[in-house]
Design a protein around this motif. Structure first.
Motif, PDB file in Angstrom:
ATOM      1  N   ALA A   1       0.831  -1.213   0.000  1.00  0.00           N
ATOM      2  CA  ALA A   1       0.000   0.000   0.000  1.00  0.00           C
ATOM      3  C   ALA A   1       0.861   1.257   0.000  1.00  0.00           C
ATOM      4  O   ALA A   1       0.563   2.230  -0.706  1.00  0.00           O
TER       5      ALA A   1
ATOM      6  N   ILE B   1      -5.954  -2.213   7.330  1.00  0.00           N
ATOM      7  CA  ILE B   1      -5.587  -3.578   6.924  1.00  0.00           C
ATOM      8  C   ILE B   1      -5.522  -4.488   8.143  1.00  0.00           C
ATOM      9  O   ILE B   1      -6.091  -5.585   8.152  1.00  0.00           O
TER      10      ILE B   1
ATOM     11  N   SER C   1      -4.428   3.656   6.357  1.00  0.00           N
ATOM     12  CA  SER C   1      -4.611   2.526   5.446  1.00  0.00           C
ATOM     13  C   SER C   1      -4.023   1.247   6.041  1.00  0.00           C
ATOM     14  O   SER C   1      -4.663   0.184   6.030  1.00  0.00           O
TER      15      SER C   1
ATOM     16  N   ILE D   1      -1.347   6.788   4.901  1.00  0.00           N
ATOM     17  CA  ILE D   1      -0.813   5.428   4.832  1.00  0.00           C
ATOM     18  C   ILE D   1      -0.861   4.765   6.200  1.00  0.00           C
ATOM     19  O   ILE D   1      -1.024   3.537   6.307  1.00  0.00           O
TER      20      ILE D   1
ATOM     21  N   VAL E   1      -8.662   1.141   3.565  1.00  0.00           N
ATOM     22  CA  VAL E   1      -7.518   0.462   2.947  1.00  0.00           C
ATOM     23  C   VAL E   1      -7.196   1.092   1.601  1.00  0.00           C
ATOM     24  O   VAL E   1      -6.031   1.343   1.270  1.00  0.00           O
ATOM     25  N   TYR E   2      -8.221   1.365   0.806  1.00  0.00           N
ATOM     26  CA  TYR E   2      -7.996   1.934  -0.532  1.00  0.00           C
ATOM     27  C   TYR E   2      -8.395   3.407  -0.639  1.00  0.00           C
ATOM     28  O   TYR E   2      -7.787   4.166  -1.398  1.00  0.00           O
TER      29      TYR E   2
ATOM     30  N   ILE F   1      -5.645   5.860   0.167  1.00  0.00           N
ATOM     31  CA  ILE F   1      -4.617   5.905  -0.875  1.00  0.00           C
ATOM     32  C   ILE F   1      -5.084   6.755  -2.051  1.00  0.00           C
ATOM     33  O   ILE F   1      -4.365   7.630  -2.543  1.00  0.00           O
TER      34      ILE F   1
END
Length: 596
Positions: free
Chosen positions: A40, A145, A141, A138, A115-116, A119
């Protein structure tokens, strides 16, 4: 389908527990989190820099530079549109504050879309010139996860929290190629209390993420060449730390002012337009404000001291050292405003990178100015590095993170003593005025922050009153005959009953012993109603009250049980010290198990 999946996972977990211990299984999961978070981090940096390179270098057009006024607006608008149309079911939040809230109040649940979505939105914001950093996205993110993996496997709170912290550490490690800083960040910011067994998963997760991110993204952030530091310069390091500590107080206060300004703009697109145009104008005047801004620090560390002004419309004045100093000082304050405007208007990012940039520029302008006097010569690169550590330490209230992060990303371990001095002093100055960092103050004001200085309050803040309400008390209507409810009263084995009206509004309470006494001595006991014996409650508890205030009311009136109502005075039940203390002990045991 969902039930079958849950049953399957339960069977897998039972089988797994027979073959592998929880501790070893957690280590395996930490490595998996590290791999995913490293990917990621590499993806986020690649996406961001691809957008930046296209807009700044690859795309050629005669009038392109006029569009620099509108690039930040475009990025923020695209971010807001993405959030509006693709994240509908849950609230999209940025920064580290929501992460801390998730740990303290949401059982470490971080929504999976982070998670996405973190980003995508941060890459768009920063790639188009938003003056923020990629580190907070990040971290969120990576935490998502870890949290999502733990919840998917049906793990306990302590295990989910540990995987969340592993994801955060892996995010920092992957973004900066700095595994030690990632571990220190997770411990210092997310897990202030830990033991050695808790350290092992963090270590493996951060190291794995650093390796994975390095495979897919090989660019080095900073290069530092230094022969070390001199004892004679210590006074100047202390002086720099004082200046940065005072600046960090200013930055924290301006943060609230800018936030309040944008909170006052109700329409989201008005926020985007206002912030985007203002940011575009600032970037046009001060190109250093574009994106993260690391390129400026890189050039300064190489000795290109005029780079700050050379790429601006004021480059013709680079021959005047006093104007270079003035321009750099203005850039520092402009960076602080640009960062907060980006976040306030709807962009996604964090203050991690801006803290480094502002600190580095302050270190440069300080050493450059002293050197111009001719009285002493300071190593400018050393002061740039020390300034970055001091700014990060004081603004984030994370001195250890500041020290180890800068030492890792610059290779400046030889400067450990100056880093420690500047970080500690600047942090203490900020802490003397701001008890909480800009990330934790909002939670602390609401009583929602985990605090290891006041463990009683911390544990009580984790408890929800609505889950401690006891509803097995007899409820009597005002005009109801007590004789008709005697079987229920005898069966309840409670010493008090609640009195309500037909709308369930709370009217008071009755002591059971008084009911028995009146029923025995009153010749008209068959006509006796609840209204005749009702007492006004000494205190009423609102269902939204925090447990610390509830216990305070109980101690004040020396009572063991109090009635609970909602905002409309509807009776909800009783809360007792027994139920509070039982839950309190359970949470203490859970935390002790977690930290072990």
């Amino acid at each position: 389908m969902h039930v079958r999946l849950v049953d399957y996972l339960d069977s897998v977990n039972r089988y797994r527990k027979q073959k592998i211990s929880n501790r070893n299984f957690l280590i395996v999961l930490a490595i998996i989190v590290g791999i995913l978070a490293g990917l990621a981090a590499a993806l986020l940096k690649s996406m961001t820099h691809t957008i930046e390179d296209f807009l700044q270098s690859d795309w050629q057009w005669k009038y392109k530079y006029y569009l620099y006024l509108f690039f930040p607006l475009t990025g923020i608008l695209l971010t807001v549109l993405y959030v509006k149309y693709f994240i509908r079911r849950t609230k999209f939040e940025t920064g580290l504050t929501p992460l801390l809230y998730a740990i303290s109040k949401k059982s470490s649940r971080v929504e999976t879309h982070n998670v996405y979505s973190q980003i995508i939105t941060s890459a768009i914001t920063v790639g188009f010139g938003g003056s923020v950093g990629l580190e907070a996205p990040i971290v969120t993110s990576g935490s998502a996860i870890g949290s999502s993996l733990g919840r998917f496997l049906g793990l306990s709170y302590k295990e989910i929290t540990m995987l969340l912290a592993c994801g955060a550490a892996a995010g920092i490690a992957g973004a900066f190629n700095s595994p030690i800083a990632g571990i220190v960040f997770a411990i210092e910011v997310l897990l202030p209390e830990f033991t050695i067994p808790a350290f092992i998963p963090l270590l493996l997760s951060a190291a794995t993420a650093a390796v994975v991110a390095r495979i897919f993204y090989t660019q080095q952030l900073f290069f530092l060449v230094t022969e070390g530091w001199e004892v004679n310069a210590l006074f100047f390091y202390v002086l720099l730390a004082v200046f940065i500590g005072l600046f960090s107080i200013y930055f924290t206060k301006v943060n609230y002012l800018v936030k309040n300004f944008f909170y006052g703009i109700n329409h989201p697109y008005k926020k985007v337009l206002t912030g985007g145009l203002l940011l575009g104008l600032m970037v046009f005047l001060f190109p250093t404000l574009y994106g993260e801004g690391y390129i400026t620090i890189k050039n300064l560390l190489k000795g290109d001291y005029l780079n700050v002004i050379n790429n601006s419309i004021f480059s013709g004045y680079n021959g005047y050292p006093s104007l270079v100093i003035l321009f750099t000082l203005i850039t520092i304050f402009a960076k602080s405003i640009a960062t907060l405007v980006t976040l306030g208007s709807g962009g996604n990012g964090g203050t991690f990178a801006p803290s480094l940039i502002m600190g580095g520029l302050m270190g440069f302008v300080f050493a450059y100015s002293v050197n111009l006097t001719g009285l002493v010569h300071l190593n400018t690169s050393n002061f740039i590095v020390a300034g970055m550590a001091a700014a990060l330490s004081s603004i984030m209230h994370a001195p250890l993170t500041g020290i180890f992060l800068i030492a890792e990303i610059t290779g400046g371990y030889v400067l450990m003593v100056p880093l420690m001095i500047t970080s500690a002093i600047s942090y203490m100055i900020n802490r003397s005025v701001q008890k909480h960092s800009m990330y934790t103050k909002a939670l602390a004001d609401k009583g929602e922050l985990l605090s290891y200085e006041d463990k009683d309050t911390t544990v009580l803040n984790q408890m929800k009153l609505r889950y401690l309400i006891e509803k097995d008390y007899v409820q009597l209507l005002e005009d109801e005959l007590l004789s008709t409810r005697m079987p229920d009263i005898l069966k309840s084995q409670r010493n008090i009953c609640a009195v309500v009206d037909a709308r369930q509004d709370f009217k008071g309470l009755i002591y059971v012993e008084e009911i028995f006494s009146e029923m025995m001595k009153n010749p008209d006991k068959e006509l006796l109603t609840a209204h005749h014996l009702v007492h006004t409650a000494l205190k009423l508890i609102n269902i939204n009250d925090d447990l610390k205030s509830v216990l305070g009311k109980m101690e004040e009136d020396r009572v063991w049980v109090l009635p609970v109502v909602d905002s409309e005075n509807t009776f909800k039940g009783f809360v007792s010290k027994t139920s509070i203390f039982n839950k309190y002990r359970a949470l203490l045991m859970r935390q002790a198990d977690y930290m072990g």
